[in-house]
Design a protein around this motif. Structure first.
Motif, PDB file in Angstrom:
ATOM      1  N   ASN A 174       0.859  -1.182   0.000  1.00 52.68           N
ATOM      2  CA  ASN A 174       0.000   0.000   0.000  1.00 52.68           C
ATOM      3  C   ASN A 174       0.894   1.229   0.000  1.00 52.68           C
ATOM      4  N   GLU A 175       0.563   2.215  -0.825  1.00 49.12           N
ATOM      5  CA  GLU A 175       1.451   3.364  -1.003  1.00 49.12           C
ATOM      6  C   GLU A 175       0.710   4.683  -0.815  1.00 49.12           C
ATOM      7  N   THR A 176       1.395   5.621  -0.191  1.00 49.35           N
ATOM      8  CA  THR A 176       0.920   6.992  -0.073  1.00 49.35           C
ATOM      9  C   THR A 176       1.912   7.887  -0.796  1.00 49.35           C
ATOM     10  N   VAL A 177       1.400   8.766  -1.640  1.00 50.95           N
ATOM     11  CA  VAL A 177       2.219   9.785  -2.292  1.00 50.95           C
ATOM     12  C   VAL A 177       1.678  11.127  -1.825  1.00 50.95           C
ATOM     13  N   ASP A 178       2.535  11.929  -1.217  1.00 54.23           N
ATOM     14  CA  ASP A 178       2.130  13.232  -0.694  1.00 54.23           C
ATOM     15  C   ASP A 178       3.017  14.300  -1.315  1.00 54.23           C
ATOM     16  N   GLU A 179       2.397  15.375  -1.760  1.00 45.99           N
ATOM     17  CA  GLU A 179       3.160  16.469  -2.374  1.00 45.99           C
ATOM     18  C   GLU A 179       2.880  17.771  -1.639  1.00 45.99           C
ATOM     19  N   LYS A 180       3.928  18.548  -1.462  1.00 47.73           N
ATOM     20  CA  LYS A 180       3.851  19.856  -0.803  1.00 47.73           C
ATOM     21  C   LYS A 180       4.679  20.845  -1.594  1.00 47.73           C
ATOM     22  N   GLU A 181       4.309  22.104  -1.517  1.00 45.78           N
ATOM     23  CA  GLU A 181       5.118  23.158  -2.126  1.00 45.78           C
ATOM     24  C   GLU A 181       5.645  24.071  -1.020  1.00 45.78           C
ATOM     25  N   PHE A 182       6.872  24.533  -1.222  1.00 48.34           N
ATOM     26  CA  PHE A 182       7.494  25.431  -0.251  1.00 48.34           C
ATOM     27  C   PHE A 182       8.511  26.288  -0.978  1.00 48.34           C
ATOM     28  N   ILE A 183       9.055  27.231  -0.274  1.00 51.35           N
ATOM     29  CA  ILE A 183      10.061  28.139  -0.873  1.00 51.35           C
ATOM     30  C   ILE A 183      11.414  27.849  -0.226  1.00 51.35           C
ATOM     31  N   TYR A 184      12.406  27.666  -1.078  1.00 49.84           N
ATOM     32  CA  TYR A 184      13.783  27.452  -0.590  1.00 49.84           C
ATOM     33  C   TYR A 184      14.736  27.994  -1.628  1.00 49.84           C
TER      34      TYR A 184
END
Length: 184
Positions: A174-184
């Motif tokens: 079972n797989e979870t893919v999570d995406e987030k955006e941030f500034i670096y």
């Protein structure tokens, strides 16, 4: 249930006191192989059969009173290698993907450290991979918190928007893919 103990696996002669408990909501019965801790010098093979055929055997595994044991499926049987007769064993099924809980507040803000916790209510986390803008970044774990210090990665702080993608897989696929955006 079938238990195969190889010659020389026990340090002394033992009389096994096997108990069987019907688990009404379980895939198999619960098997207690002995009523006290009996370590094995060599691994034994434990084989369990489900009470009824399972539609997705790849999502099943053998669990003990201490947690995930694992196992392979063939010809209607699940088998795993065990090192202790003092635990109880049964079949379990895991169809729920792991959960990622972020400790980092993203909200489009500038971020220099990424932190999260990973949990899996079934078979347990098998792998965790993270990528920023498609490039692998290393997270380390301490007391259940996974951390990535961006200054320790090949990424350079450019003050631009980045995309973090994490992939977490449990032992049953079972797989979870999570995406987030941030500034670096």
């Amino acid at each position: 249930m079938e238990l195969r103990i190889p010659a020389g696996a026990l340090t002394k002669d033992e009389v096994l006191r096997v108990g069987v408990e019907a688990k009404e909501d379980g895939i198999s019965n619960l098997y207690v192989l002995h009523d006290e801790f009996v370590p094995l010098v060599k691994r034994a093979t434990l084989m369990l059969a489900p009470r009824t055929p399972v539609s997705r055997p790849e999502k099943c595994y053998i669990e003990s009173s201490r947690g995930y044991v694992g196992g392979d499926y063939a010809d209607g049987w699940f088998s795993a290698r065990i090192r202790d007769l003092g635990e109880s064993y049964a079949l379990a099924m895991d169809t729920v993907a792991p959960v990622v809980r972020w400790k980092t507040a993203f909200n489009g803000r500038k971020v220099s450290v990424l932190r999260c916790e990973l949990t899996d209510s079934g078979s347990g986390v098998k792998s965790f991979k993270a990528y920023v803008d498609g490039r692998f970044v290393l997270f380390t774990s301490y007391r259940g918190v996974w951390t990535c210090r961006l200054k320790e990665t090949p990424l350079r702080p450019e003050g631009k928007r980045r995309r973090l993608t994490v992939k977490v897989t449990d032992r049953c696929g079972n797989e979870t893919v999570d995406e987030k955006e941030f500034i670096y």
